[in-house]
Motif scaffolding. Structure first.
Motif, PDB file in Angstrom:
ATOM      1  N   LEU A 265       0.843  -1.203   0.000  1.00 50.42           N
ATOM      2  CA  LEU A 265       0.000   0.000   0.000  1.00 50.42           C
ATOM      3  C   LEU A 265       0.881   1.258   0.000  1.00 50.42           C
ATOM      4  CD1 LEU A 265      -3.065   0.616   2.337  1.00 50.42           C
ATOM      5  CD2 LEU A 265      -1.308   2.348   2.045  1.00 50.42           C
TER       6      LEU A 265
ATOM      7  N   HIS B 251       2.831   1.591  -3.397  1.00 53.21           N
ATOM      8  CA  HIS B 251       1.943   1.960  -4.504  1.00 53.21           C
ATOM      9  C   HIS B 251       1.520   3.429  -4.394  1.00 53.21           C
ATOM     10  CE1 HIS B 251      -1.031   1.268  -7.665  1.00 53.21           C
ATOM     11  NE2 HIS B 251      -1.912   1.902  -6.917  1.00 53.21           N
ATOM     12  N   THR B 252       1.167   3.858  -3.192  1.00 55.01           N
ATOM     13  CA  THR B 252       0.728   5.241  -2.972  1.00 55.01           C
ATOM     14  C   THR B 252       1.870   6.221  -3.234  1.00 55.01           C
ATOM     15  OG1 THR B 252      -0.848   4.466  -1.317  1.00 55.01           O
ATOM     16  CG2 THR B 252      -0.350   6.805  -1.318  1.00 55.01           C
TER      17      THR B 252
ATOM     18  N   VAL C 127      -7.202   5.177   0.570  1.00 52.61           N
ATOM     19  CA  VAL C 127      -6.787   4.010  -0.198  1.00 52.61           C
ATOM     20  C   VAL C 127      -7.985   3.085  -0.365  1.00 52.61           C
ATOM     21  CG1 VAL C 127      -5.195   2.070  -0.281  1.00 52.61           C
ATOM     22  CG2 VAL C 127      -4.448   4.238   0.692  1.00 52.61           C
TER      23      VAL C 127
ATOM     24  N   ARG D 238      -9.653  -0.246  -1.834  1.00 54.97           N
ATOM     25  CA  ARG D 238      -9.489  -1.578  -2.397  1.00 54.97           C
ATOM     26  C   ARG D 238     -10.751  -1.923  -3.176  1.00 54.97           C
ATOM     27  NH1 ARG D 238      -7.786  -4.688   3.002  1.00 54.97           N
ATOM     28  NH2 ARG D 238      -9.555  -3.467   3.706  1.00 54.97           N
TER      29      ARG D 238
ATOM     30  N   GLU E  46      -6.519   3.870  -5.791  1.00 53.47           N
ATOM     31  CA  GLU E  46      -6.988   2.483  -5.814  1.00 53.47           C
ATOM     32  C   GLU E  46      -5.777   1.560  -5.827  1.00 53.47           C
ATOM     33  OE1 GLU E  46      -9.972  -0.177  -8.559  1.00 53.47           O
ATOM     34  OE2 GLU E  46     -10.618   1.825  -7.923  1.00 53.47           O
ATOM     35  N   ILE E  47      -5.802   0.576  -4.967  1.00 49.31           N
ATOM     36  CA  ILE E  47      -4.685  -0.370  -4.899  1.00 49.31           C
ATOM     37  C   ILE E  47      -5.175  -1.765  -5.253  1.00 49.31           C
ATOM     38  CG2 ILE E  47      -3.422   0.951  -3.149  1.00 49.31           C
ATOM     39  CD1 ILE E  47      -4.338  -1.227  -1.121  1.00 49.31           C
TER      40      ILE E  47
END
Length: 198
Positions: free
Chosen positions: A21, A24-25, A131, A133, A155-156
């Motif tokens: 997370l 990715h962010t 975040v 999902r 969006e992860i």
């Protein structure tokens, strides 16, 4: 300004979902760093961490060691007591005047933002990174405009993993080896952190 995402949580224990997370962010929003910030006494959770503050700090330290953009901050541990984000951010901004802070959170917490302690003051100071999902229900349009305007959604990939599941597996003697970084796995085993006491 140095762009920093603050990733707060209990991290009991930190796991690969947290790290993915954060990575990715950091990449999507072009953050300079992500700071992992374990809560001393989180106000929004009934659950009290099983691992001590020092054990949780050490697990984060082990998990992020060698990563060029990840840092650990013990500011809430240092202060102790209930950890209100607005107090923490005020202190961080005093210490790091050239940093622009954002706060990472799950979409479920975005929905809860209007109930946060001194949320209006906090919304003046920082942006929130929500975040999301796949499958998460978000009520962004129901937030007051001055809060909604400070929320960025990311969006992860879907990762079904939680600290609760890892603690349960550890207490039942089941494997959780690939759910946490290997140094964290070894630390948990070495210290019998989540072993069943029955």
């Amino acid at each position: 300004m140095h762009k920093v995402g603050i990733f707060g949580g209990t991290f009991d224990p930190i796991h690969i979902g947290h790290l993915l997370l954060a990575e990715h962010t950091c990449e999507v929003l072009h953050l300079d760093e992500v700071w992992f910030m374990p809560a001393a006494d989180p106000p929004h959770k009934d659950y009290q961490p099983l691992a001590t503050g020092q054990e949780r700090l050490e697990m984060i330290r082990l998990a992020i060691e060698g990563h060029p953009f990840f840092r650990l901050t013990d500011i809430e541990m240092e202060r102790g007591g209930v950890s209100y984000t607005v107090d923490t951010i005020e202190e961080l901004q005093r210490r790091h005047a050239n940093h622009a802070f954002s706060f990472l959170m799950g979409a479920d917490m975005v929905n809860y933002l209007p109930k946060w302690h001194r949320i209006d003051d906090l919304a003046l100071r920082i942006e929130f990174i929500g975040v999301q999902r796949p499958g998460t229900t978000l009520h962004l349009n129901e937030l007051p405009a001055h809060i909604r305007d400070k929320v960025k959604m990311v969006e992860i990939p879907l990762i079904e993993l939680s600290s609760t599941e890892i603690r349960e597996r550890a207490s039942q003697g089941r494997s959780y080896r690939y759910m946490v970084p290997e140094p964290v796995h070894q630390f948990i085993q070495r210290n019998d952190l989540y072993e069943s006491k029955s």
